[in-house]
Scaffold this motif. Structure first.
Motif, PDB file in Angstrom:
ATOM      1  N   PHE A  32     -29.247  20.638  -1.181  1.00 39.37           N
ATOM      2  CA  PHE A  32     -28.801  19.266  -1.407  1.00 39.37           C
ATOM      3  C   PHE A  32     -28.633  18.532  -0.080  1.00 39.37           C
ATOM      4  CE2 PHE A  32     -25.336  16.176  -1.819  1.00 39.37           C
ATOM      5  CZ  PHE A  32     -25.929  15.300  -2.723  1.00 39.37           C
ATOM      6  N   LEU A  33     -27.992  19.183   0.881  1.00 41.24           N
ATOM      7  CA  LEU A  33     -27.806  18.551   2.182  1.00 41.24           C
ATOM      8  C   LEU A  33     -29.137  18.282   2.880  1.00 41.24           C
ATOM      9  CD1 LEU A  33     -24.686  20.460   3.545  1.00 41.24           C
ATOM     10  CD2 LEU A  33     -24.825  18.065   2.840  1.00 41.24           C
ATOM     11  N   ILE A  34     -30.048  19.236   2.805  1.00 45.54           N
ATOM     12  CA  ILE A  34     -31.357  19.065   3.431  1.00 45.54           C
ATOM     13  C   ILE A  34     -32.121  17.916   2.773  1.00 45.54           C
ATOM     14  CG2 ILE A  34     -33.631  20.123   3.714  1.00 45.54           C
ATOM     15  CD1 ILE A  34     -32.120  22.835   4.038  1.00 45.54           C
ATOM     16  N   ASN A  35     -32.136  17.895   1.452  1.00 47.20           N
ATOM     17  CA  ASN A  35     -32.975  16.938   0.733  1.00 47.20           C
ATOM     18  C   ASN A  35     -32.332  15.574   0.509  1.00 47.20           C
ATOM     19  OD1 ASN A  35     -35.115  18.782   0.425  1.00 47.20           O
ATOM     20  ND2 ASN A  35     -34.117  19.694  -1.338  1.00 47.20           N
ATOM     21  N   HIS A  36     -31.017  15.519   0.407  1.00 47.88           N
ATOM     22  CA  HIS A  36     -30.361  14.271   0.019  1.00 47.88           C
ATOM     23  C   HIS A  36     -29.218  13.854   0.933  1.00 47.88           C
ATOM     24  CE1 HIS A  36     -32.617  14.550  -3.715  1.00 47.88           C
ATOM     25  NE2 HIS A  36     -32.143  15.770  -3.876  1.00 47.88           N
ATOM     26  N   ARG A  49     -32.423  10.427  -7.764  1.00 49.23           N
ATOM     27  CA  ARG A  49     -31.940  11.407  -6.786  1.00 49.23           C
ATOM     28  C   ARG A  49     -30.826  12.271  -7.371  1.00 49.23           C
ATOM     29  NH1 ARG A  49     -32.843  11.603  -1.278  1.00 49.23           N
ATOM     30  NH2 ARG A  49     -34.250  10.036  -0.470  1.00 49.23           N
ATOM     31  N   TRP A  50     -29.948  11.670  -8.204  1.00 46.67           N
ATOM     32  CA  TRP A  50     -28.871  12.449  -8.811  1.00 46.67           C
ATOM     33  C   TRP A  50     -29.431  13.454  -9.810  1.00 46.67           C
ATOM     34  CZ3 TRP A  50     -24.687  13.203  -6.410  1.00 46.67           C
ATOM     35  CH2 TRP A  50     -24.101  12.210  -5.642  1.00 46.67           C
ATOM     36  N   ILE A  51     -30.478  13.073 -10.519  1.00 45.60           N
ATOM     37  CA  ILE A  51     -31.135  14.018 -11.429  1.00 45.60           C
ATOM     38  C   ILE A  51     -31.741  15.157 -10.620  1.00 45.60           C
ATOM     39  CG2 ILE A  51     -33.067  14.312 -13.036  1.00 45.60           C
ATOM     40  CD1 ILE A  51     -32.425  11.417 -14.003  1.00 45.60           C
ATOM     41  N   SER A  52     -32.389  14.816  -9.523  1.00 50.51           N
ATOM     42  CA  SER A  52     -32.963  15.831  -8.636  1.00 50.51           C
ATOM     43  C   SER A  52     -31.869  16.742  -8.076  1.00 50.51           C
ATOM     44  CB  SER A  52     -33.716  15.138  -7.495  1.00 50.51           C
ATOM     45  OG  SER A  52     -34.223  16.065  -6.592  1.00 50.51           O
ATOM     46  N   LEU A  58     -29.609  23.939 -10.407  1.00 52.03           N
ATOM     47  CA  LEU A  58     -30.062  24.728 -11.554  1.00 52.03           C
ATOM     48  C   LEU A  58     -31.161  25.722 -11.193  1.00 52.03           C
ATOM     49  CD1 LEU A  58     -30.108  22.086 -14.434  1.00 52.03           C
ATOM     50  CD2 LEU A  58     -28.444  23.903 -14.016  1.00 52.03           C
ATOM     51  N   VAL A  59     -32.038  25.354 -10.274  1.00 54.35           N
ATOM     52  CA  VAL A  59     -33.144  26.246  -9.915  1.00 54.35           C
ATOM     53  C   VAL A  59     -32.642  27.542  -9.280  1.00 54.35           C
ATOM     54  CG1 VAL A  59     -35.190  26.499  -8.451  1.00 54.35           C
ATOM     55  CG2 VAL A  59     -34.904  24.450  -9.861  1.00 54.35           C
TER      56      VAL A  59
END
Length: 76
Positions: A32-36, A49-52, A58-59
């Motif tokens: 999450f920190l890396i991507n968002h 972005r929140w869905i992502s 979950l993954v």
């Protein structure tokens, strides 16, 4: 079809969940920190972005459950 049904049951197995939740929290937070992270800091988080972000947690959970499920099934 039985392996898929068994895997789906493993997703909520009380014996497998604690480890999977810990992994999901650690790996998901890092991803999450890396991507968002920059979008959060800049206040640019969109609905997509929140869905992502949800999938980001979950993954790793699903992957960890899968690993535990395969390991458990091979021991039988």
């Amino acid at each position: 079809m039985k392996p898929l049904k068994d895997y789906c049951a493993a997703l909520v197995d009380e014996n497998l969940m604690p480890t999977a939740l810990k992994v999901a929290a650690m790996v998901g937070s890092l991803l999450f920190l890396i991507n968002h992270g920059s979008a959060v800091v800049q206040g640019k988080m969109t609905r997509d972005r929140w869905i992502s972000e949800l999938l980001t947690y979950l993954v790793p959970y699903g992957v960890n459950i899968h690993g535990q499920y395969i390991s458990r099934s091979r021991k039988r």
